[in-house]
Write a protein that holds these residues in place. Structure first.
Motif, PDB file in Angstrom:
ATOM      1  N   GLY A   1       0.897  -1.197  -0.042  1.00 36.57           N
ATOM      2  CA  GLY A   1       0.014   0.211  -0.183  1.00 36.57           C
ATOM      3  C   GLY A   1       0.786   1.208  -0.053  1.00 36.57           C
TER       4      GLY A   1
ATOM      5  N   LEU B   1      -0.668  -4.837  -4.500  1.00 36.16           N
ATOM      6  CA  LEU B   1      -0.654  -5.204  -3.254  1.00 36.16           C
ATOM      7  C   LEU B   1      -0.300  -6.782  -3.222  1.00 36.16           C
ATOM      8  CD1 LEU B   1      -3.959  -3.728  -1.919  1.00 36.16           C
ATOM      9  CD2 LEU B   1      -1.730  -2.791  -1.861  1.00 36.16           C
TER      10      LEU B   1
ATOM     11  N   ARG C   1     -12.016  -3.835   0.780  1.00 34.65           N
ATOM     12  CA  ARG C   1     -11.405  -2.672   1.293  1.00 34.65           C
ATOM     13  C   ARG C   1     -12.856  -1.776   1.920  1.00 34.65           C
ATOM     14  NH1 ARG C   1     -11.580   0.462  -4.725  1.00 34.65           N
ATOM     15  NH2 ARG C   1     -13.800   0.671  -5.057  1.00 34.65           N
TER      16      ARG C   1
ATOM     17  N   THR D   1      -3.739  -2.765   4.822  1.00 35.13           N
ATOM     18  CA  THR D   1      -2.913  -1.666   4.149  1.00 35.13           C
ATOM     19  C   THR D   1      -3.560  -0.801   3.547  1.00 35.13           C
ATOM     20  OG1 THR D   1      -0.735  -1.574   2.977  1.00 35.13           O
ATOM     21  CG2 THR D   1      -2.301  -2.963   2.011  1.00 35.13           C
ATOM     22  N   GLN D   2      -3.079   0.504   3.955  1.00 31.41           N
ATOM     23  CA  GLN D   2      -3.650   1.741   3.327  1.00 31.41           C
ATOM     24  C   GLN D   2      -3.384   2.003   2.050  1.00 31.41           C
ATOM     25  OE1 GLN D   2      -5.893   3.951   5.389  1.00 31.41           O
ATOM     26  NE2 GLN D   2      -6.143   4.929   3.250  1.00 31.41           N
ATOM     27  N   VAL D   3      -4.290   2.262   1.242  1.00 31.14           N
ATOM     28  CA  VAL D   3      -4.205   2.854  -0.378  1.00 31.14           C
ATOM     29  C   VAL D   3      -4.707   4.241  -0.231  1.00 31.14           C
ATOM     30  CG1 VAL D   3      -4.709   2.510  -2.482  1.00 31.14           C
ATOM     31  CG2 VAL D   3      -4.111   0.607  -1.149  1.00 31.14           C
TER      32      VAL D   3
ATOM     33  N   TYR E   1      -7.267  -1.628   2.506  1.00 34.77           N
ATOM     34  CA  TYR E   1      -7.236  -2.873   1.700  1.00 34.77           C
ATOM     35  C   TYR E   1      -7.076  -4.030   2.586  1.00 34.77           C
ATOM     36  CZ  TYR E   1      -8.332  -0.278  -2.486  1.00 34.77           C
ATOM     37  OH  TYR E   1      -8.840   0.444  -3.383  1.00 34.77           O
TER      38      TYR E   1
END
Length: 121
Positions: free
Chosen positions: A9, A20, A38, A115-117, A93
């Motif tokens: 991410g 990812l 997400r 994990t941040q996107v 996500y």
């Protein structure tokens, strides 16, 4: 114990791409379906893409043609290739997998930590 660990991410500009990865580890006999979900702030968690052990894929309408899910069964890993990213793709996500821990064990569903996107306009 089974763990799912996501990576890949980050911050990307609109129109950009990210990949990812999610690796499953621990007591694993077999992995059935794997997927990516997400969750944006204030929204419910939603399915982004899923893939069966045989490779059949499914996608949310909002990402069709832009995202691609794949898996490497030898590495217990699932990937999400994201392209043509839009600000509305911004979310945490999460990786998801249905795993059997032994031949006579039942299947359980596991989640990664997320994990941040973030997609900037």
């Amino acid at each position: 114990q089974v763990q799912l660990v996501e990576s890949g991410g980050g911050l990307v500009q609109a129109g950009g791409s990210l990949r990812l990865s999610c690796v499953a580890s621990g007591r694993i006999f077999s992995i059935n379906a794997m997927g990516w979900y997400r969750q944006a702030p204030g929204e419910q968690r939603e399915l982004v893409a899923g893939i069966t052990s045989g490779g059949t894929t499914t996608y949310a309408d909002s990402v069709k043609g832009r995202f691609a899910i794949s898996r490497d069964n030898a590495k217990n890993t699932v990937y999400l290739q994201m392209g043509s990213l839009k600000p509305e793709d911004t979310a945490v996500y999460y990786c998801n997998a249905e795993i059997q821990g032994g031949r006579y064990y039942s299947r359980n569903t596991y989640w990664g930590q997320g994990t941040q996107v973030t997609v900037s306009s």
